[in-house]
Design a protein around this motif. Structure first.
Motif, mmCIF file in Angstrom:
data_model
loop_
_atom_site.group_PDB
_atom_site.id
_atom_site.type_symbol
_atom_site.label_atom_id
_atom_site.label_comp_id
_atom_site.label_asym_id
_atom_site.label_seq_id
_atom_site.Cartn_x
_atom_site.Cartn_y
_atom_site.Cartn_z
ATOM 1 N N LEU A 49 -4.907 7.291 3.651
ATOM 2 C CA LEU A 49 -4.335 6.058 4.182
ATOM 3 C C LEU A 49 -3.083 5.679 3.400
ATOM 4 N N VAL A 50 -3.179 5.661 2.091
ATOM 5 C CA VAL A 50 -2.011 5.412 1.230
ATOM 6 C C VAL A 50 -1.592 6.762 0.647
ATOM 7 N N ASP A 51 -0.608 7.382 1.276
ATOM 8 C CA ASP A 51 -0.238 8.749 0.885
ATOM 9 C C ASP A 51 1.135 8.846 0.240
ATOM 10 N N HIS A 52 1.832 7.705 0.115
ATOM 11 C CA HIS A 52 3.162 7.664 -0.509
ATOM 12 C C HIS A 52 4.105 8.703 0.086
ATOM 13 N N GLY A 53 3.964 8.928 1.390
ATOM 14 C CA GLY A 53 4.885 9.801 2.103
ATOM 15 C C GLY A 53 4.492 11.257 2.140
ATOM 16 N N GLU A 54 3.353 11.609 1.536
ATOM 17 C CA GLU A 54 2.971 13.021 1.484
ATOM 18 C C GLU A 54 2.722 13.611 2.869
ATOM 19 N N GLY A 55 2.168 12.807 3.776
ATOM 20 C CA GLY A 55 1.833 13.311 5.117
ATOM 21 C C GLY A 55 3.031 13.469 6.025
ATOM 22 N N GLY A 56 4.169 12.945 5.591
ATOM 23 C CA GLY A 56 5.384 13.090 6.383
ATOM 24 C C GLY A 56 5.258 12.495 7.789
ATOM 25 N N GLN A 57 5.936 13.142 8.741
ATOM 26 C CA GLN A 57 5.962 12.657 10.115
ATOM 27 C C GLN A 57 4.586 12.744 10.769
ATOM 28 N N ARG A 58 3.759 13.692 10.320
ATOM 29 C CA ARG A 58 2.423 13.843 10.900
ATOM 30 C C ARG A 58 1.594 12.585 10.681
ATOM 31 N N TRP A 59 1.655 11.997 9.485
ATOM 32 C CA TRP A 59 0.952 10.736 9.203
ATOM 33 C C TRP A 59 1.445 9.627 10.113
ATOM 34 N N LEU A 60 2.759 9.539 10.257
ATOM 35 C CA LEU A 60 3.336 8.474 11.076
ATOM 36 C C LEU A 60 2.973 8.647 12.551
ATOM 37 N N ASP A 61 3.016 9.882 13.050
ATOM 38 C CA ASP A 61 2.647 10.127 14.447
ATOM 39 C C ASP A 61 1.207 9.705 14.715
ATOM 40 N N TYR A 62 0.328 10.035 13.769
ATOM 41 C CA TYR A 62 -1.077 9.674 13.952
ATOM 42 C C TYR A 62 -1.245 8.158 13.943
ATOM 43 N N MET A 63 -0.645 7.494 12.987
ATOM 44 C CA MET A 63 -0.817 6.043 12.838
ATOM 45 C C MET A 63 -0.185 5.270 13.989
ATOM 46 N N LEU A 64 0.918 5.764 14.515
ATOM 47 C CA LEU A 64 1.576 5.052 15.615
ATOM 48 C C LEU A 64 0.660 4.910 16.814
ATOM 49 N N TRP A 65 -0.250 5.869 17.031
ATOM 50 C CA TRP A 65 -1.100 5.835 18.220
ATOM 51 C C TRP A 65 -2.553 5.493 17.925
ATOM 52 N N ASN A 66 -2.880 5.285 16.631
ATOM 53 C CA ASN A 66 -4.286 5.050 16.316
ATOM 54 C C ASN A 66 -4.522 3.881 15.366
ATOM 55 N N HIS A 67 -3.463 3.181 14.960
ATOM 56 C CA HIS A 67 -3.708 2.075 14.039
ATOM 57 C C HIS A 67 -4.323 0.885 14.779
ATOM 58 N N PRO A 68 -5.038 -0.002 14.054
ATOM 59 C CA PRO A 68 -5.617 -1.197 14.681
ATOM 60 C C PRO A 68 -4.526 -2.139 15.165
ATOM 61 N N GLY A 69 -4.958 -3.206 15.836
ATOM 62 C CA GLY A 69 -3.991 -4.172 16.355
ATOM 63 C C GLY A 69 -3.153 -4.781 15.252
ATOM 64 N N MET A 70 -1.865 -4.945 15.543
ATOM 65 C CA MET A 70 -0.929 -5.498 14.566
ATOM 66 C C MET A 70 -0.336 -6.773 15.144
ATOM 67 N N HIS A 71 -0.109 -7.750 14.298
ATOM 68 C CA HIS A 71 0.399 -9.035 14.784
ATOM 69 C C HIS A 71 1.807 -9.277 14.269
ATOM 70 N N MET A 72 2.649 -9.843 15.152
ATOM 71 C CA MET A 72 3.985 -10.271 14.747
ATOM 72 C C MET A 72 4.176 -11.721 15.149
ATOM 73 N N SER A 73 4.653 -12.531 14.242
ATOM 74 C CA SER A 73 4.909 -13.934 14.554
ATOM 75 C C SER A 73 6.246 -14.076 15.263
ATOM 76 N N ALA A 74 6.459 -15.249 15.872
ATOM 77 C CA ALA A 74 7.718 -15.495 16.592
ATOM 78 C C ALA A 74 8.916 -15.403 15.646
ATOM 79 N N LYS A 75 8.729 -15.811 14.394
ATOM 80 C CA LYS A 75 9.836 -15.775 13.436
ATOM 81 C C LYS A 75 10.294 -14.350 13.172
ATOM 82 N N GLU A 76 9.356 -13.405 13.233
ATOM 83 C CA GLU A 76 9.716 -12.017 12.960
ATOM 84 C C GLU A 76 10.580 -11.416 14.055
#
Length: 726
Positions: A282-309
């Protein structure tokens, strides 16, 4: 023989593995089956094992969000909060394995998960009776299940699941003595019936309602597209930044994801476990490269953004201010209305709509009419990937629609086009997005939820009345489910059948044309869609007959008034009055013009026409279009108009006089205002004079008169002084 499912997920990568599964299932060796893989990815990665109670079939492949799954202990429905015993659960799993690896019929996972739902329901019903196995299930037990009310046998699908088990029982550890059916059990089966026709009032009111909504926002589609593009770009950048903070431990887990704190620990554990299965942390400090990001983009839990963001609290579209949440709601409502109109005004299926191409979805052709170089516009919805010409010979991919349907498709494209840029590369051919938010973006594979949500939002507009039930008896005499006061059970396919029914019923289309529009294999299917439309024809003919009767009665009434010495206004009315003075209508109403039958024949034969344009004002011109606003100056001496009473004229006169007084008091009186209102006033007074109705003539105020140039005007035979504006 092993079945290969029509699905993107590979099954056991070798036949030996499947054979081993089937042998252990046939022996009922549940202990040996624990931990054995049931489904795998193409690369051999295990997706589901036998001991799991939720077998995923598409796995965690990047870009895939919607996945059919075999759920063996579903706690929803009538047996909510009840756990299914292990023996029945294992027998359900064995049945699914047999369907996938032994059954020779090709079938999708979607179909088989539907069979499992029926079979699981039957398993819960058996458990309720104290039976913990399918072994020996016979007709007596089945009838007892049905009579107890725990299991329904209302249609032909009821026994498909258990009969499919019977057909594959050679690989199962239990025996079924026979196949089941309504006839064998001496049960009545519900009559097969297609989707019902939406009652006419509900149907037309919904078309008007959504058409007006689309017309309001159609001019602002480019502005909507621009705002959506900006919001999505901002959201995706913020999501990438938050995920980068997570993998480098710059922000805590619970400050990034929107789940309740009580769930954070479990969610973090499950996500860490899933990443570990992929060989990542989960905390890989970039070791997983793009593969980590590809996985997380489609499998992470719900994320919230406020109106200010989003950098600004309010969004301005079409001169109106919206919060981010309100703008989301507007977009969803517009999308739902567009989808509704595209389907309702073309007969397109939902799966055809989701596969339209953004560049060719709505097209317009100009057809020469052969008259003075005139052309007629033809509006089309297209599921193909090419421009349509007059010589286009495509098959089952063109749907004729109206200008409103054409506009709805373009507005729908403007809304969803910014989302498509963020679809996975292999899914950008989908036309629609789920519109769940600006962070996790998925293509919409079905439109069912859109129609359902739309109905729930405007449920009061879909409440069934007595008149609706009367129409329903004509279109679907065997439909007894809908009662007075119910909310109409709207579905997407009803729009298709309703269009067919009303086009044929009102004689706007014939069966061969409709067959081509609906892409039916046979004209008999088209005839089935439009079944009972003859009753609508009869109803329409009855309504038209009543309208003709009403016109004939009014026409005869006009001449009876003339015979009684009453006066008429309007060009046609004054002509009738002059003729009556020259050739008096015979007493005792022996003149045929006082006969309702005479005027009924004249109107039916197209030799006469009669329609109301305002209270007590009528037009006899067959080519006259419906008028939204009445100009009295046109009616005073129109050769086609009959004015029976001065009611409308006096109301118009009083309103014009009030406007002049108000304009003078508030300081916005001008020459144009005065000239328009004085024409209305003098026209109304002329009508009142023709009808011999007493009135006090209007006199212009000094301020109003200064704005006009007095001229001496003779308005046909009216002879009153007038003015022209300065």
């Amino acid at each position: 023989m092993l079945n290969r499912l029509i699905n993107v997920v590979s099954l056991i990568p070798n036949c030996e593995g499947a054979r081993k599964l089937l042998e252990l299932c046939a022996d009922g060796n549940w202990e040996a089956l624990k931990g054995m893989p049931v489904f795998t990815k193409p690369d051999g990665t295990v997706i589901a094992t036998f001991e799991q109670n939720n077998w995923k079939t598409k796995g965690h492949r990047p870009g895939v969000r919607l996945e059919p799954a075999y759920n063996f202990k579903d706690i929803r429905g009538p047996f909510k909060k009840q756990l299914l015993c292990d023996s029945l659960t294992n027998e359900l799993k064995a049945a699914v394995i047999a369907w996938n690896y032994y059954d020779t019929r090709l079938c999708t996972h979607q179909n088989l998960t539907g069979h499992l739902r029926y079979l699981r329901h039957m398993a819960y019903a058996l458990q309720k009776m104290g039976i913990n196995t399918f072994n020996g299930l016979d007709a007596d037990v089945m009838l007892e299940l049905i009579e107890s009310g725990s299991f329904s046998a209302h249609d032909n699908k009821t026994f498909c699941c258990i009969n499919r088990v019977w057909e594959n029982q050679a690989t199962l550890p239990y025996d079924l003595p026979t196949k089941f059916g309504h006839e064998a059990l001496n049960l009545d089966v519900a009559k097969a019936r297609g989707k019902t026709v939406i009652p006419l009032n509900l149907y037309l009111n919904s078309l008007v309602r959504h058409s007006e909504f689309i017309r309001e926002w159609w001019p602002h589609r480019a502005e909507i597209n621009h705002v959506l593009t900006r919001l999505l770009a901002t959201a995706q950048c913020m999501r990438a930044d938050k995920l980068d903070d997570l993998r480098h431990a710059r922000r805590p887990f619970n400050s990034i994801f929107s789940q309740r704190s009580i769930d954070q620990t479990n969610i973090k554990y499950e996500l860490s476990k899933a990443l570990a299965e992929q060989g990542m942390r989960l905390v890989d400090h970039g070791e997983g490269g793009q593969r980590w990001l590809d996985y997380m983009l489609w499998n992470h839990p719900g994320m919230h953004m406020s109106a200010k963001e989003y950098n600004d609290g309010l969004l301005v579209v079409a001169g109106k201010s919206f919060t981010v949440e309100n703008f989301k709601a507007l977009i969803r409502s517009l999308s739902e209305s567009c989808i509704y109109l595209c389907m309702a005004l073309s007969g397109m299926r939902g799966d055809e709509l989701v596969h339209m191409h953004s560049d060719f979805c709505a097209q317009r052709l100009e057809l020469p009419t052969g008259r003075n170089n005139e052309v007629e516009e033809l509006f089309l919805l297209h599921t193909g990937t090419n421009k349509i010409t007059l010589h286009y010979k495509g098959t089952n991919d063109v749907f004729v629609t109206t200008k409103t349907g054409y506009d709805a498709a373009h507005l729908l494209n403007s809304i969803h086009e910014p989302y498509r840029k963020y679809f996975p590369a292999d899914q950008r051919h989908y036309f629609l997005s789920c519109l769940g938010g600006f962070l996790q973006i998925n293509p919409a594979l079905r439109i069912h939820n859109s129609i359902k949500t739309l109905k729930n939002k405007e449920s009061e507009y879909w409440r069934v009345s007595d008149e609706d039930l009367s129409m329903l008896k004509k279109s679907d005499p065997d439909c007894y489910e809908v009662k007075l006061g119910d909310i109409w059970p709207l579905s997407g396919h009803q729009l298709r059948r309703s269009l067919a029914y009303y086009l044929v019923g009102f004689e706007l289309c014939d069966f061969p044309q409709l067959k081509q529009q609906f892409s039916h294999f046979s004209v008999f299917m088209t005839m089935y869609y439009a079944r009972n439309a003859s009753s609508l024809k009869n109803w329409y003919q009855e309504v038209e007959s009543q309208r003709i009767d009403q016109k004939a009665v009014k026409y005869a009434h006009i001449f009876k008034r003339l015979a009684d010495g009453h006066r008429l206004a309007g060009g046609k009315g004054k002509q009738f009055h002059r003729d009556a003075l020259t050739n008096p209508i015979e007493e005792k109403y022996s003149d045929r013009r006082m006969s309702v039958e005479y005027w009924r024949e004249e109107i039916s034969g197209g030799r006469a026409d009669f329609h109301a344009i305002a209270p007590n004002m009528y037009c006899t011109n067959r080519n006259c279009e419906l008028r939204i606003e009445i100009d009295l100056s046109e009616c005073v001496d129109c050769d086609f108009d009959i004015i029976e009473a001065a009611t409308y004229a006096e109301v118009a006169r009083q309103e014009a006089m009030r406007q002049l007084v108000l304009a003078e008091d508030e300081g916005w009186l001008d020459a144009g205002q005065v000239s328009r209102d004085i024409v209305r006033i003098k026209s109304a007074e002329k009508i009142m004079s023709d009808l011999d109705v007493p009135y006090t003539a209007y006199t212009l105020t000094i301020a109003a008169e200064k704005l006009l140039i007095p001229v001496n005007v003779t308005m046909n035979d009216s002879g009153f002084n007038g003015w022209v504006s300065v």
